[in-house]
Motif scaffolding. Sequence first.
Motif, mmCIF file in Angstrom:
data_model
loop_
_atom_site.group_PDB
_atom_site.id
_atom_site.type_symbol
_atom_site.label_atom_id
_atom_site.label_comp_id
_atom_site.label_asym_id
_atom_site.label_seq_id
_atom_site.Cartn_x
_atom_site.Cartn_y
_atom_site.Cartn_z
ATOM 1 N N ARG A 17 -52.560 -61.790 -91.831
ATOM 2 C CA ARG A 17 -52.355 -63.018 -91.296
ATOM 3 C C ARG A 17 -52.365 -63.115 -89.958
ATOM 4 N NH1 ARG A 17 -49.893 -66.288 -95.923
ATOM 5 N NH2 ARG A 17 -49.804 -64.843 -97.609
ATOM 6 N N LYS A 18 -51.670 -61.989 -89.193
ATOM 7 C CA LYS A 18 -51.456 -62.183 -87.788
ATOM 8 C C LYS A 18 -52.690 -61.956 -86.904
ATOM 9 C CE LYS A 18 -46.235 -61.605 -87.565
ATOM 10 N NZ LYS A 18 -45.899 -62.519 -86.779
ATOM 11 N N PHE A 19 -53.524 -61.018 -87.675
ATOM 12 C CA PHE A 19 -54.634 -60.278 -86.533
ATOM 13 C C PHE A 19 -55.758 -60.433 -87.095
ATOM 14 C CE2 PHE A 19 -50.661 -57.132 -86.019
ATOM 15 C CZ PHE A 19 -50.893 -57.650 -84.625
ATOM 16 N N ASN A 20 -56.170 -61.386 -88.290
ATOM 17 C CA ASN A 20 -57.440 -61.418 -88.689
ATOM 18 C C ASN A 20 -58.449 -62.111 -87.816
ATOM 19 O OD1 ASN A 20 -59.628 -61.618 -90.521
ATOM 20 N ND2 ASN A 20 -58.973 -63.565 -91.197
ATOM 21 N N HIS A 21 -57.660 -63.250 -87.029
ATOM 22 C CA HIS A 21 -58.466 -63.860 -86.013
ATOM 23 C C HIS A 21 -58.434 -63.328 -84.601
ATOM 24 C CE1 HIS A 21 -59.178 -66.768 -89.056
ATOM 25 N NE2 HIS A 21 -57.747 -67.142 -89.115
ATOM 26 N N LYS A 22 -57.848 -62.173 -84.441
ATOM 27 C CA LYS A 22 -57.730 -61.291 -83.260
ATOM 28 C C LYS A 22 -58.606 -60.215 -83.236
ATOM 29 C CE LYS A 22 -53.123 -63.178 -81.551
ATOM 30 N NZ LYS A 22 -51.839 -62.587 -81.503
ATOM 31 N N PHE A 23 -58.962 -59.458 -84.497
ATOM 32 C CA PHE A 23 -59.541 -58.274 -84.530
ATOM 33 C C PHE A 23 -60.595 -58.349 -85.301
ATOM 34 C CE2 PHE A 23 -55.437 -57.520 -82.186
ATOM 35 C CZ PHE A 23 -56.062 -56.692 -81.020
ATOM 36 N N ASN A 24 -61.523 -57.480 -85.315
ATOM 37 C CA ASN A 24 -62.481 -57.284 -86.531
ATOM 38 C C ASN A 24 -62.391 -56.313 -87.269
ATOM 39 O OD1 ASN A 24 -65.020 -57.416 -87.718
ATOM 40 N ND2 ASN A 24 -66.153 -56.607 -86.118
ATOM 41 N N PHE A 25 -61.782 -56.607 -88.650
ATOM 42 C CA PHE A 25 -61.491 -55.311 -89.312
ATOM 43 C C PHE A 25 -61.713 -55.765 -90.893
ATOM 44 C CE2 PHE A 25 -57.406 -57.577 -88.585
ATOM 45 C CZ PHE A 25 -57.026 -57.628 -89.717
ATOM 46 N N ASN A 26 -62.039 -54.828 -91.742
ATOM 47 C CA ASN A 26 -61.738 -55.090 -93.211
ATOM 48 C C ASN A 26 -60.525 -54.389 -93.773
ATOM 49 O OD1 ASN A 26 -64.649 -55.515 -92.820
ATOM 50 N ND2 ASN A 26 -64.948 -55.250 -95.168
ATOM 51 N N TYR A 27 -59.632 -55.059 -94.641
ATOM 52 C CA TYR A 27 -58.444 -54.964 -94.853
ATOM 53 C C TYR A 27 -58.283 -54.706 -96.279
ATOM 54 C CZ TYR A 27 -53.396 -56.281 -95.650
ATOM 55 O OH TYR A 27 -51.990 -56.147 -95.898
ATOM 56 N N LEU A 28 -57.482 -53.673 -96.734
ATOM 57 C CA LEU A 28 -56.977 -53.439 -98.232
ATOM 58 C C LEU A 28 -55.739 -53.249 -98.106
ATOM 59 C CD1 LEU A 28 -57.734 -52.579 -100.979
ATOM 60 C CD2 LEU A 28 -58.063 -50.507 -100.368
ATOM 61 N N GLY A 29 -54.803 -53.869 -98.966
ATOM 62 C CA GLY A 29 -53.473 -53.752 -99.111
ATOM 63 C C GLY A 29 -53.217 -53.487 -100.734
ATOM 64 N N LYS A 41 -54.422 -67.060 -101.763
ATOM 65 C CA LYS A 41 -54.483 -67.628 -100.487
ATOM 66 C C LYS A 41 -55.510 -66.745 -99.618
ATOM 67 C CE LYS A 41 -49.893 -69.761 -100.038
ATOM 68 N NZ LYS A 41 -48.567 -69.992 -99.601
ATOM 69 N N LEU A 42 -55.663 -65.638 -99.797
ATOM 70 C CA LEU A 42 -56.523 -64.775 -98.942
ATOM 71 C C LEU A 42 -57.791 -64.204 -99.536
ATOM 72 C CD1 LEU A 42 -53.441 -62.975 -97.372
ATOM 73 C CD2 LEU A 42 -54.901 -64.849 -96.364
ATOM 74 N N SER A 43 -57.887 -64.014 -100.847
ATOM 75 C CA SER A 43 -58.958 -63.545 -101.345
ATOM 76 C C SER A 43 -60.268 -64.135 -101.066
ATOM 77 C CB SER A 43 -58.883 -63.244 -102.836
ATOM 78 O OG SER A 43 -58.662 -64.177 -103.446
ATOM 79 N N ILE A 44 -60.404 -65.387 -100.681
ATOM 80 C CA ILE A 44 -61.474 -65.958 -100.398
ATOM 81 C C ILE A 44 -62.234 -65.471 -99.065
ATOM 82 C CG2 ILE A 44 -60.390 -67.844 -98.776
ATOM 83 C CD1 ILE A 44 -62.528 -69.786 -100.061
ATOM 84 N N ASN A 45 -61.337 -64.690 -98.388
ATOM 85 C CA ASN A 45 -61.972 -64.032 -97.242
ATOM 86 C C ASN A 45 -62.787 -62.573 -97.554
ATOM 87 O OD1 ASN A 45 -60.927 -66.105 -95.542
ATOM 88 N ND2 ASN A 45 -58.852 -64.968 -95.543
ATOM 89 N N LYS A 46 -63.942 -62.577 -97.048
ATOM 90 C CA LYS A 46 -64.722 -61.385 -97.304
ATOM 91 C C LYS A 46 -64.291 -60.126 -96.886
ATOM 92 C CE LYS A 46 -69.112 -63.764 -97.860
ATOM 93 N NZ LYS A 46 -70.540 -64.093 -97.349
ATOM 94 N N ASN A 47 -63.435 -60.056 -95.835
ATOM 95 C CA ASN A 47 -62.762 -58.777 -95.246
ATOM 96 C C ASN A 47 -61.404 -58.448 -95.751
ATOM 97 O OD1 ASN A 47 -61.414 -60.981 -93.847
ATOM 98 N ND2 ASN A 47 -61.272 -59.976 -91.743
#
Length: 240
Positions: free
Chosen positions: A58-70, A84-90
């Motif tokens: 949530r904090k860094f998605n719009h600041k950096f270019n990455f793919n995220y797995l939690g 809330k977030l799975s709509i995002n491809k990354n």
Amino acid sequence: MFLDKNNKNLENFTNFNFITKFLHNNKYILLEKMLKENFAKSHFTVLDIGSGLSEFYRKFNHKFNFNYLGIEKNLNFFNTCKNKLSINKNYDVILSDIENVVDNLEGKDLILCLDILEHIDFNLRKKLIVKISQIKFKKLFINVPNEFGPAIFIKNFGSRLINYKRDFEYTFLETLYATFYMSHKLPPHENKHKNFYWKDLQNLLNIYFNVEVKTNINNLLPKHFSPTISFICTKNVSSD
């Protein structure tokens, strides 16, 4: 970390007031500095172990270019993030206890363990660290609470003054024991905060990684007074 019985109030807990919000945000200040120094505008991958509400994303998605797995075992947190977030491809998140997936972890550029290792018993913690040392990554960032020395005295009695239920695990005497590093007077650490000692974790990390130790307020606080301790780890040549 204190949560209600349904584990729903993480956001309210960390944002209790400006003091708690500032202290919990410190790791993200350190993280952002590390990201700028090591990843800048390049694309990278992130593995967030014990991802909670995916606050890093949530904090860094719009600041950096990455793919995220939690990886998150709490169903309420998982459902909140999935909705809330799975709509995002990354973005992706797995519902699992780390114990069930530790043997199958795959390398990522950045591996996060934020406020999670104090909630893992020693044997699983060691197994996780060993596994991480065996996979490819560029940076491992770990944040844990400081539960000994002046820091615990300030945190526990300060939290009582502001009605912040941080010290619910401790009796008055146990806070004093921890303040004076009398770990033998405390029950063995299991999976909460009490008797968790960050230096024991540092000793384990030092076996497998090159380790930088960071404290609060842009690394200005002495370790004995810092409410949290962060580790920035890179692989030893011998562990490749």
